[in-house]
Design a protein around this motif. Sequence first.
Motif, PDB file in Angstrom:
ATOM      1  N   ASP A  59      -8.283   0.647 -16.973  1.00 32.07           N
ATOM      2  CA  ASP A  59      -7.053   1.319 -16.548  1.00 32.07           C
ATOM      3  C   ASP A  59      -6.650   2.455 -17.490  1.00 32.07           C
ATOM      4  O   ASP A  59      -5.487   2.805 -17.602  1.00 32.07           O
ATOM      5  CB  ASP A  59      -5.913   0.315 -16.383  1.00 32.07           C
ATOM      6  CG  ASP A  59      -5.579  -0.395 -17.680  1.00 32.07           C
ATOM      7  OD1 ASP A  59      -6.356  -0.287 -18.648  1.00 32.07           O
ATOM      8  OD2 ASP A  59      -4.525  -1.058 -17.714  1.00 32.07           O
ATOM      9  N   GLU A  62      -4.549   5.445 -16.361  1.00 33.04           N
ATOM     10  CA  GLU A  62      -4.012   4.588 -15.311  1.00 33.04           C
ATOM     11  C   GLU A  62      -4.321   5.151 -13.935  1.00 33.04           C
ATOM     12  O   GLU A  62      -4.407   6.360 -13.751  1.00 33.04           O
ATOM     13  CB  GLU A  62      -2.497   4.442 -15.464  1.00 33.04           C
ATOM     14  CG  GLU A  62      -2.100   3.657 -16.690  1.00 33.04           C
ATOM     15  CD  GLU A  62      -0.596   3.471 -16.805  1.00 33.04           C
ATOM     16  OE1 GLU A  62       0.133   3.753 -15.831  1.00 33.04           O
ATOM     17  OE2 GLU A  62      -0.165   3.027 -17.873  1.00 33.04           O
ATOM     18  N   PHE A  63      -4.499   4.246 -12.955  1.00 33.87           N
ATOM     19  CA  PHE A  63      -4.693   4.660 -11.573  1.00 33.87           C
ATOM     20  C   PHE A  63      -3.384   5.244 -11.054  1.00 33.87           C
ATOM     21  O   PHE A  63      -2.306   4.734 -11.369  1.00 33.87           O
ATOM     22  CB  PHE A  63      -5.100   3.468 -10.694  1.00 33.87           C
ATOM     23  CG  PHE A  63      -6.407   2.843 -11.098  1.00 33.87           C
ATOM     24  CD1 PHE A  63      -7.598   3.546 -10.954  1.00 33.87           C
ATOM     25  CD2 PHE A  63      -6.456   1.558 -11.610  1.00 33.87           C
ATOM     26  CE1 PHE A  63      -8.808   2.975 -11.316  1.00 33.87           C
ATOM     27  CE2 PHE A  63      -7.656   0.982 -11.976  1.00 33.87           C
ATOM     28  CZ  PHE A  63      -8.839   1.691 -11.825  1.00 33.87           C
ATOM     29  N   GLU A  64      -3.493   6.300 -10.268  1.00 31.66           N
ATOM     30  CA  GLU A  64      -2.284   6.925  -9.734  1.00 31.66           C
ATOM     31  C   GLU A  64      -2.123   6.702  -8.237  1.00 31.66           C
ATOM     32  O   GLU A  64      -1.011   6.658  -7.739  1.00 31.66           O
ATOM     33  CB  GLU A  64      -2.280   8.416 -10.048  1.00 31.66           C
ATOM     34  CG  GLU A  64      -2.126   8.682 -11.529  1.00 31.66           C
ATOM     35  CD  GLU A  64      -1.996  10.154 -11.858  1.00 31.66           C
ATOM     36  OE1 GLU A  64      -1.798  10.969 -10.939  1.00 31.66           O
ATOM     37  OE2 GLU A  64      -2.093  10.477 -13.046  1.00 31.66           O
ATOM     38  N   VAL A  66      -3.871   4.663  -4.513  1.00 26.45           N
ATOM     39  CA  VAL A  66      -4.696   3.548  -4.032  1.00 26.45           C
ATOM     40  C   VAL A  66      -6.162   3.961  -3.889  1.00 26.45           C
ATOM     41  O   VAL A  66      -7.066   3.191  -4.199  1.00 26.45           O
ATOM     42  CB  VAL A  66      -4.137   3.010  -2.687  1.00 26.45           C
ATOM     43  CG1 VAL A  66      -5.072   1.972  -2.092  1.00 26.45           C
ATOM     44  CG2 VAL A  66      -2.745   2.426  -2.885  1.00 26.45           C
ATOM     45  N   GLU A  68      -7.943   5.796  -5.722  1.00 27.41           N
ATOM     46  CA  GLU A  68      -8.634   5.698  -7.006  1.00 27.41           C
ATOM     47  C   GLU A  68      -9.055   4.256  -7.292  1.00 27.41           C
ATOM     48  O   GLU A  68     -10.132   4.012  -7.817  1.00 27.41           O
ATOM     49  CB  GLU A  68      -7.741   6.211  -8.135  1.00 27.41           C
ATOM     50  CG  GLU A  68      -7.496   7.698  -8.073  1.00 27.41           C
ATOM     51  CD  GLU A  68      -6.512   8.170  -9.124  1.00 27.41           C
ATOM     52  OE1 GLU A  68      -5.805   7.334  -9.729  1.00 27.41           O
ATOM     53  OE2 GLU A  68      -6.445   9.393  -9.336  1.00 27.41           O
ATOM     54  N   VAL A  69      -8.193   3.316  -6.914  1.00 27.84           N
ATOM     55  CA  VAL A  69      -8.516   1.901  -7.100  1.00 27.84           C
ATOM     56  C   VAL A  69      -9.694   1.514  -6.210  1.00 27.84           C
ATOM     57  O   VAL A  69     -10.626   0.844  -6.653  1.00 27.84           O
ATOM     58  CB  VAL A  69      -7.292   1.004  -6.800  1.00 27.84           C
ATOM     59  CG1 VAL A  69      -7.662  -0.466  -6.892  1.00 27.84           C
ATOM     60  CG2 VAL A  69      -6.138   1.337  -7.728  1.00 27.84           C
ATOM     61  N   LYS A  71     -12.062   3.464  -5.023  1.00 29.58           N
ATOM     62  CA  LYS A  71     -13.284   4.076  -5.563  1.00 29.58           C
ATOM     63  C   LYS A  71     -13.774   3.323  -6.799  1.00 29.58           C
ATOM     64  O   LYS A  71     -14.974   3.131  -6.983  1.00 29.58           O
ATOM     65  CB  LYS A  71     -13.048   5.541  -5.891  1.00 29.58           C
ATOM     66  CG  LYS A  71     -13.016   6.421  -4.678  1.00 29.58           C
ATOM     67  CD  LYS A  71     -12.866   7.878  -5.068  1.00 29.58           C
ATOM     68  CE  LYS A  71     -12.789   8.738  -3.815  1.00 29.58           C
ATOM     69  NZ  LYS A  71     -12.616  10.151  -4.140  1.00 29.58           N
ATOM     70  N   PHE A  72     -12.825   2.924  -7.644  1.00 28.06           N
ATOM     71  CA  PHE A  72     -13.194   2.166  -8.836  1.00 28.06           C
ATOM     72  C   PHE A  72     -13.888   0.860  -8.449  1.00 28.06           C
ATOM     73  O   PHE A  72     -14.955   0.534  -8.966  1.00 28.06           O
ATOM     74  CB  PHE A  72     -11.954   1.869  -9.692  1.00 28.06           C
ATOM     75  CG  PHE A  72     -12.200   0.865 -10.771  1.00 28.06           C
ATOM     76  CD1 PHE A  72     -12.893   1.216 -11.918  1.00 28.06           C
ATOM     77  CD2 PHE A  72     -11.759  -0.443 -10.646  1.00 28.06           C
ATOM     78  CE1 PHE A  72     -13.140   0.288 -12.913  1.00 28.06           C
ATOM     79  CE2 PHE A  72     -12.000  -1.378 -11.625  1.00 28.06           C
ATOM     80  CZ  PHE A  72     -12.688  -1.015 -12.770  1.00 28.06           C
TER      81      PHE A  72
END
Length: 109
Positions: A59, A62-64, A66, A68-69, A71-72
């Motif tokens: 993190d 930090e993710f900004e 959804v 990005e989450v 894709k992660f």
Amino acid sequence: MCIKRLKDGDSELSIVLMLSAPELRSNPHNHTVPILDIFPNDQDPTVLYMIMPSLRSMDCPEFEIVGEVVKFVDQILEVHSDIHGLSAWFNRWWDQGLVFQHENGVAHR
């Protein structure tokens, strides 16, 4: 770079050396952190130091959003199937990461 202190004969050391062997290192399902160097402590021959690339926290930054989450998670678990199907998601992760290590004699406790 990161330095990890190990005791000579530690099971972690033997596992890391096995997974770093060229024939396993070249396997696309081998996601273990590469070992750059291992050297002994001059004062205590039972202590070894293992050099690895530094890994940052998942993190940071930090993710900004959804997306990005998503894709992660796709990258970390190698999910290339429908993200809505949890069983397909889990099976893809299981098939690649854990099965590779289990096939090579690594058990998780």
